[in-house]
Motif scaffolding. Sequence first.
Motif, mmCIF file in Angstrom:
data_model
loop_
_atom_site.group_PDB
_atom_site.id
_atom_site.type_symbol
_atom_site.label_atom_id
_atom_site.label_comp_id
_atom_site.label_asym_id
_atom_site.label_seq_id
_atom_site.Cartn_x
_atom_site.Cartn_y
_atom_site.Cartn_z
ATOM 1 N N HIS A 59 0.854 -1.190 0.000
ATOM 2 C CA HIS A 59 0.000 0.000 0.000
ATOM 3 C C HIS A 59 0.890 1.240 0.000
ATOM 4 O O HIS A 59 2.113 1.140 0.038
ATOM 5 C CB HIS A 59 -0.922 -0.006 1.227
ATOM 6 C CG HIS A 59 -0.185 0.077 2.527
ATOM 7 N ND1 HIS A 59 0.461 -1.000 3.092
ATOM 8 C CD2 HIS A 59 0.018 1.116 3.377
ATOM 9 C CE1 HIS A 59 1.032 -0.637 4.231
ATOM 10 N NE2 HIS A 59 0.782 0.650 4.421
ATOM 11 N N ARG A 60 0.266 2.404 -0.036
ATOM 12 C CA ARG A 60 1.022 3.659 0.064
ATOM 13 C C ARG A 60 0.139 4.736 0.661
ATOM 14 O O ARG A 60 -1.087 4.603 0.736
ATOM 15 C CB ARG A 60 1.596 4.075 -1.283
ATOM 16 C CG ARG A 60 0.577 4.423 -2.323
ATOM 17 C CD ARG A 60 1.260 4.804 -3.631
ATOM 18 N NE ARG A 60 0.301 4.725 -4.719
ATOM 19 C CZ ARG A 60 0.617 4.544 -5.979
ATOM 20 N NH1 ARG A 60 1.878 4.432 -6.331
ATOM 21 N NH2 ARG A 60 -0.304 4.488 -6.901
ATOM 22 N N HIS A 61 0.815 5.812 1.083
ATOM 23 C CA HIS A 61 0.145 6.978 1.668
ATOM 24 C C HIS A 61 0.717 8.242 1.023
ATOM 25 O O HIS A 61 1.834 8.229 0.512
ATOM 26 C CB HIS A 61 0.404 7.063 3.178
ATOM 27 C CG HIS A 61 0.197 5.775 3.898
ATOM 28 N ND1 HIS A 61 -1.046 5.298 4.232
ATOM 29 C CD2 HIS A 61 1.088 4.854 4.352
ATOM 30 C CE1 HIS A 61 -0.908 4.138 4.867
ATOM 31 N NE2 HIS A 61 0.378 3.851 4.949
ATOM 32 N N ALA A 62 -0.021 9.330 1.107
ATOM 33 C CA ALA A 62 0.438 10.621 0.574
ATOM 34 C C ALA A 62 1.348 11.329 1.569
ATOM 35 O O ALA A 62 1.774 12.451 1.325
ATOM 36 C CB ALA A 62 -0.757 11.498 0.232
ATOM 37 N N TYR A 63 1.657 10.685 2.682
ATOM 38 C CA TYR A 63 2.496 11.249 3.745
ATOM 39 C C TYR A 63 3.496 10.174 4.174
ATOM 40 O O TYR A 63 3.347 8.989 3.837
ATOM 41 C CB TYR A 63 1.629 11.677 4.934
ATOM 42 C CG TYR A 63 0.643 10.622 5.367
ATOM 43 C CD1 TYR A 63 1.028 9.568 6.196
ATOM 44 C CD2 TYR A 63 -0.668 10.639 4.911
ATOM 45 C CE1 TYR A 63 0.139 8.574 6.562
ATOM 46 C CE2 TYR A 63 -1.563 9.641 5.276
ATOM 47 C CZ TYR A 63 -1.154 8.616 6.105
ATOM 48 O OH TYR A 63 -2.031 7.637 6.463
ATOM 49 N N ALA A 64 4.518 10.568 4.909
ATOM 50 C CA ALA A 64 5.519 9.617 5.391
ATOM 51 C C ALA A 64 4.933 8.732 6.495
ATOM 52 O O ALA A 64 4.011 9.133 7.209
ATOM 53 C CB ALA A 64 6.742 10.363 5.923
ATOM 54 N N GLU A 65 5.497 7.531 6.607
ATOM 55 C CA GLU A 65 5.129 6.620 7.691
ATOM 56 C C GLU A 65 6.417 6.126 8.344
ATOM 57 O O GLU A 65 7.390 5.803 7.659
ATOM 58 C CB GLU A 65 4.319 5.440 7.172
ATOM 59 C CG GLU A 65 3.826 4.528 8.284
ATOM 60 C CD GLU A 65 2.871 3.443 7.812
ATOM 61 O OE1 GLU A 65 2.367 2.717 8.688
ATOM 62 O OE2 GLU A 65 2.632 3.320 6.593
#
Length: 121
Positions: free
Chosen positions: A51-57
């Motif tokens: 998966h991915r996000h528009a922000y850092a994790e």
Amino acid sequence: MVSTEPTMADYIVIDRDGDERDRQLEGHELPGDGVSFILVDMAPGGAVRLHRHAYAEIFITHEGSATYTVGSTRLAVRAGQIVIVSPGVPHGFVNSGDARLRQTNVHLSRRIVTEWLEDRG
């Protein structure tokens, strides 16, 4: 007169009493800017699909070991290590050890917004 009493904006204490809802907390539920986090306690073989996000994790591994896929790279991660994944980079992980994986996943966002890149298997 200047007050030295702390205010709600100074800190927040969250009691984690084992209630399932404590495993995930989104920053919008708290006062201030807030971040979101997930407390992971995963059996061997458990996984989070790509998966991915528009922000850092940020992944903080407390116990156990995992194999991460970050972009096209596979990483072997163990307790005591921290992985920071940049915004937009596909990532996932599997508990590849023989013990429980305990980690804190910090989402630099008031809400957890996930774009799943793999179907549930």
